[in-house]
Design an enzyme around this catalytic site. Structure first.
Site, mmCIF file in Angstrom:
data_model
loop_
_atom_site.group_PDB
_atom_site.id
_atom_site.type_symbol
_atom_site.label_atom_id
_atom_site.label_comp_id
_atom_site.label_asym_id
_atom_site.label_seq_id
_atom_site.Cartn_x
_atom_site.Cartn_y
_atom_site.Cartn_z
ATOM 1 C CD GLU A 1 -2.886 -1.101 2.402
ATOM 2 O OE1 GLU A 1 -4.002 -1.589 2.254
ATOM 3 O OE2 GLU A 1 -2.502 -0.631 3.494
HETATM 4 C C1 TNX Z 1 -4.510 -4.936 4.760
HETATM 5 S S1 TNX Z 1 -3.063 -6.924 3.090
HETATM 6 C C2 TNX Z 1 -3.195 -4.753 5.102
HETATM 7 C C3 TNX Z 1 -2.825 -4.466 6.479
HETATM 8 C C4 TNX Z 1 -4.018 -4.356 7.361
HETATM 9 C C5 TNX Z 1 -5.031 -5.415 6.997
HETATM 10 C C6 TNX Z 1 -6.238 -5.465 7.886
HETATM 11 C C7 TNX Z 1 -1.869 -6.059 3.572
HETATM 12 C C8 TNX Z 1 -0.562 -6.490 3.149
HETATM 13 N N1 TNX Z 1 -2.142 -4.944 4.269
HETATM 14 O O1 TNX Z 1 -2.025 -3.318 6.551
HETATM 15 O O2 TNX Z 1 -3.596 -4.503 8.664
HETATM 16 O O3 TNX Z 1 -5.448 -5.202 5.687
HETATM 17 O O4 TNX Z 1 -7.096 -6.511 7.556
#
Ligand code: TNX
Length: 762
Positions: A432
Site C-alpha cells: 500500500e
Molecule cells: C490490509 S493486506 C493490510 C494491512 C491491514 C489489513 C487489515 C496487507 C498487506 N495490508 O495493513 O492490517 O489489511 O485486515
C-alpha cells in the site's frame, strides 16, 4: 469533527458550544465515510485533551456502544446459523481419526500403550534435543519429567529412532502398540512432528490435571506434509503482544505442525524489536499515547488511550528477548521471518529516525544526524494511504535509507546467529504505497534525472526493490515481500493495470500474495505471479485473513473489508484452484463459478512456484492476548489442516455433485474432531487458550425450539425465564416446548461460554 492523521480523529468544540456542567450532556451527530456494521466500526479509545496542553490526554472512562438494529443489514440470525450448523452432524467418536492435522496414512489397531511416570524416552544421539522437548511436554501431564536415555534397556519406552536410507525432510513414522511407542525419522524435524502426532493421540483432557497413567491408542502412521512452507503471520506492530504470548503462539503452531512465523514487527503504528545502535526505533517507535507531533512517541492509534505506559500500543522485545524467542522457535523447528515493512507503512521507523536526526542536530552533528534519515525533509508530496496517514512512506532516493536497511538487517542477522536460528530471508513489505508519493521530493527528482531509464515516480519502486534484492543476495539471503514487490504498474487502453514485473521474476523472490479480492478484478493475481516465475506464498484475503470477523453479527468483532472468515474458509480453500470453492464475495453474497471464467488458472509450472500457505492476523483490533486467541482459534486449525494434510478427494473430484457430498463428509468429520478433540485439548493445553466458543443456532420447528452448534461435543444450555443461561441452566438435549423468550448459550469443556442467542417461541 476533523481528521488528525491515520486512524485519529477529534471533536473540537466550536464557538458557541458553551460549557458542559457535571451531569449535562451534548449530542454530536456525524456521518461516517463507510457504513458501520459491527462493534469494531464504533469509534473507540476516547480521551480528552485541553487546548493549552497538547502533550497530555485524560481518559474519560467507560462508554457504551448501542447495537445497530438494521433488518436490512443481512445479519446472521439464529435461524440462518441453525441452517448452517445442520452440516455439523454429530458422528460417533470412534469414527474420528485421533491425529490432527490429518496424517498421510493412519491406521488404528486394538490395544493401547500406557504412559505413566516410569516411562522412559530412549533416543538416538542425533535426536536428544527432540527427546528433551518431549520430556518437557510430558512433564505437566505426569508431574515429572521422564528419564531420557540413549540405551534401550528393554523397559517400557518411547523410542526416537533414526531411519536408515533417505527419508524425505519432514517425514516420520509412528507406531504405538501395547509395549512400545516408536517414532522413526531421518531428521530431527521428522521426529519433532512424530512427537506432535503422539501428543495429538493422547486423550484431549490429558492436559487438565496430572495423571497417574495416560492411554495411547495403538496406531501405525506414516506421514509427511503436503506443503513445505506452513506459515502464520502475526502483526505485533498495530498492537503489541508480550514475549510470553508469542511463545504461546509458537507452541500452538508447533502442535499443529506449522513451521514459519512471519513476524510483522514494524508498521506505521509501531516498531517492536530493539536495535541497540538505533535506540529511537523503540524509545519512540514502540510507545503510543497522546502527542501532537510524534516527537517522543507515536499517537494513540487503535484505542490505545493517552498514556504510553498503559497501552496495548506500547511494548517491544529487547535484543535478549528476541534471541530467546528465536531459540524457542528453533527448538520447535519454526523459522521466524522478520518483516521490515517498507517503503510504505513505515511511519514508526520514519518518526524514530526523525527523533534521532533531532538529537544529533542539537549536538551540531549534521553528518551523523542524516546517517539513517528515512525521509526527504524538503518533500512537498501529498498523499494519503488506505489507513489515512500522510507521512508514512520512506524516501527511496536517499542513500541513508539503504544504510538503515543494511544496518537493521545486519543487526537482525547477528541476533539469529547468536540464537543459532536459521535465517533465509527478510521480508521488506511493499504494501500500500499510495499515489502521489515522491513526486514533489527534490531528492527523488534528482535521482530520476540521473536515471533516464526510470520514467517517473512509479518506477522508483523497481529501483528500491532492485537494490534490496542485491542487498539480500550480498548477505546470502533471498528477498521476500508482499505482491507489489513483483508487480509493475502500467496501463491498458488508458486504464491502470498491474502486471507481473518481468524484471525480477527469476530472482527467487518470495511474494506473500494477499490480493485475490473477489470483485476487485485481481482474483487471479496469486496464480498470475506464480505462472510468471515468482515464488508465491498463498496468503489470500478471501480465506486466510484471521483478523476478519467470524460472521456478520453486530457483536462479532473484527474487520470485514475482505469478507467474513470463520474456520470453514481456510478449511475449504483449494490452493491450486481456489475459484472452484469460492462461495461468497466480500459482502457474503454468493458468487457463481462462472464469475471466474477468463481468469488465469495455475499452470503446472506455476504450481511448482507455490511454496505454501500462510494464515494472517493483523492486529488493529487485537487488544491483548485474549483477543488474539479469540480471532486465531479455531480458525488456525482450518489452515493447518490445509497446509499439512494430503490434497482431499473433494478438491480434485471433477463431478460437482460428488465433490459436494465428499466435502460435506469431510466437513462433518472435521467439525467433530475440532469439537470433541481439539477444543477440549486447547481448553487446557498451556494453561488453556481462549478460543472462540461459537454461538448456538436456533429455529422454531413445529412449534418447538430446535438448537445446534458448529462443533459437536460442545454443550448448549438454555433458560425460558428470560435470565442469562449459566452452567446450572437446563442442558439442551432435544426440541424445547417452552413458550416465550428462549435464551441459549454454548459451553466448552472448561465451562467457558459463548455469547447468548435469543429466540422467541410464540
Ligand atoms: C490490509 S493486506 C493490510 C494491512 C491491514 C489489513 C487489515 C496487507 C498487506 N495490508 O495493513 O492490517 O489489511 O485486515
Amino acid at each position: 469533527m476533523d481528521h488528525v492523521n491515520g486512524d485519529i480523529f477529534r471533536l473540537v468544540p466550536q464557538p458557541g458550544f458553551g460549557e458542559l456542567k457535571p451531569g449535562q450532556s451534548a449530542r454530536v451527530e456525524f456521518v461516517s465515510m463507510e457504513p458501520a456494521l459491527n462493534i469494531s466500526d464504533a469509534p473507540s479509545g476516547w480521551y480528552l485533551v485541553w487546548d493549552d496542553n497538547l502533550q497530555t490526554g485524560y481518559n474519560i472512562g467507560g462508554y457504551t456502544i448501542t447495537p445497530i438494529r438494521d433488518s436490512t443489514a443481512g445479519y446472521l440470525t439464529a435461524e440462518k446459523l441453525f441452517n448452517q450448523n445442520k452440516l455439523s452432524r454429530d458422528i460417533p467418536d470412534a469414527t474420528l481419526p485421533k491425529i490432527f492435522p490429518t496424517p498421510a496414512s493412519y491406521r488404528e489397531w486394538p490395544g493401547e500403550f500406557i504412559i505413566n511416570r516410569q516411562v522412559r524416552i530412549v533416543s538416538d544421539t542425533s535426536f536428544l534435543s527432540e527427546a528433551d522437548y518431549l520430556a518437557d511436554e510430558l512433564k505437566p501431564l505426569l508431574g515429572k519429567k521422564p528419564f531420557i536415555s540413549t540405551v534401550n534397556s528393554g523397559k517400557r519406552s518411547i523410542l526416537l529412532q533414526k531411519t536408515t536410507g533417505s527419508g524425505s525432510g519432514e517425514a516420520y513414522h509412528l507406531t504405538v502398540s501395547g509395549d512400545i511407542i516408536r517414532i522413526e525419522a531421518a531428521n530431527p524435524v521428522g521426529i519433532f512432528y512424530g512427537i506432535q502426532s503422539l501428543k495429538s493421540l493422547l486423550p484431549p483432557l490429558s492436559w487438565s490435571a496430572v495423571h497417574a497413567s495416560i492411554r495411547v491408542p495403538a496406531v501405525t502412521v506414516t506421514d509427511s506434509p503436503r506443503f513445505a512452507f506452513r506459515a502464520f503471520m502475526l502483526d505485533i506492530a498495530r498492537n503489541f503482544q508480550t514475549k510470553d504470548e508469542l511463545m504461546r503462539v509458537l507452541d500452538l503452531m508447533a502442535l499443529y505442525k506449522l513451521n514459519v512465523l512471519h513476524l510483522h514487527f514494524s508498521d506505521d503504528e509501531g516498531w517492536r524489536i530493539e536495535i541497540p545502535s538505533l535506540p529511537e526505533l523503540t524509545s519512540v517507535g514502540a510507545r503510543r499515547g497522546q502527542t501532537p507531533d510524534s516527537r517522543n512517541f507515536l499517537p494513540a492509534s487503535f484505542a490505545g488511550g493517552p498514556d504510553p505506559d498503559h497501552s496495548f500500543g506500547s511494548g517491544y522485545y529487547t535484543r535478549a528477548d528476541f534471541i530467546e524467542i528465536l531459540r524457542y522457535a528453533n527448538r520447535r523447528h519454526i523459522q521466524v521471518i522478520p518483516e521490515i515493512e517498507s517503503p510504505g507503512h513505515a511511519r514508526a521507523a520514519i518518526k524514530a529516525m526523525d527523533a534521532r536526526y533531532d538529537r544529533f542536530m542539537k549536538e551540531g552533528n549534521k553528518e551523523e544526524a542524516e546517517r539513517y534519515l528515512l525521509r526527504d525533509i524538503n518533500d512537498q508530496s501529498e498523499y494519503r494511504g488506505p489507513q489515512l496517514w500522510n507521512d508514512n512512506v520512506i524516501c527511496v532516493a536517499l542513500p541513508s535509507v539503504y544504510r538503515f536497511m543494511g544496518k537493521v538487517s545486519d543487526e537482525l542477522i547477528a541476533m539469529y546467529g547468536e540464537a543459532g536460528a536459521p535465517l533465509a530471508t527478510i521480508h521488506f513489505g511493499g504494501d500500500e504505497v499510495p499515489a502521489g508519493v515522491w513526486e514533489k521530493s527534490p531528492v527523488c527528482q534528482d535521482l530520476l534525472r540521473q536515471h533516464p531509464e526510470l520514467q517517473g515516480a512509479d518506477d522508483l519502486w523497481y529501483y528500491y526493490y532492485g537494490k534490496l534484492d542485491s542487498m539480500m543476495k550480498a548477505r546470502k539471503l533471498y528477498l521476500s515481500g508482499w505482491e507489489e514487490v513483483g508487480l509493475r504498474k502500467t496501463k491498458l487502453d488508458g486504464q491502470k493495470q498491474m502486471i507481473p514485473n518481468p524484471g525480477f521474476c527469476n530472482n527467487n523472490i518470495h511474494l506473500h500474495v494477499w490480493n485475490n479480492m473477489i470483485g476487485w478484478g485481481n482474483e487471479d493475481l496469486p496464480y498470475r505471479l506464480a505462472n510468471a516465475g515468482y515464488k508465491v506464498v498463498l496468503s489470500c484475503v478471501s480465506n486466510q485473513y484471521f483478523d476478519l470477523s467470524y460472521n456478520k453479527t453486530f457483536d462479532e468483532p473484527g474487520y470485514y473489508w475482505g469478507g467474513f472468515v470463520d474456520i470453514d474458509k481456510p478449511f475449504y480453500f483449494i490452493p491450486y484452484d481456489y475459484y472452484k470453492n469460492s462461495k461468497e464475495d466480500r459482502r457474503g453474497n454468493p458468487v457463481a463459478p462462472a464469475y471466474f471464467i477468463g481468469k488465469d488458472r495455475l499452470t503446472d509450472y506455476g504450481k511448482s512456484n507455490i511454496v505454501g500457505l500462510e494464515g494472517l492476523l493483523w492486529s488493529e483490533n487485537i487488544l491483548g492476548p485474549e483477543k488474539l486467541e479469540y480471532m486465531l482459534l479455531p480458525k488456525l486449525l482450518g489452515m493447518a489442516e490445509r497446509a499439512w494434510a494430503p490434497d482431499p478427494d473433494w478438491a480434485t473430484e471433477k463431478d460437482p455433485g460428488k465433490s459436494r457430498l465428499l466435502y460435506e463428509q469431510a466437513w462433518t468429520q472435521f467439525v467433530n474432531v475440532i469439537g470433541k478433540r481439539e477444543l477440549p485439548r486447547l481448553a487446557y493445553y498451556n494453561n488453556g487458550f481462549h478460543y472462540r466458543v461459537p454461538t448456538a443456532g436456533a429455529a422454531v420447528v413445529d412449534g418447538k425450539i430446535n438448537a445446534n452448534v458448529q462443533f459437536p461435543g460442545l454443550t448448549i444450555r438454555y433458560t425460558s425465564n428470560g435470565e442469562e443461561p449459566t452452567l446450572r441452566s437446563t442442558l439442551y438435549t432435544g426440541p424445547i416446548a417452552d413458550k416465550g423468550v428462549i435464551r441459549l448459550k454454548v459451553f466448552d469443556a472448561r465451562e467457558r461460554s459463548s455469547r447468548t442467542t435469543e429466540i422467541v417461541n410464540k
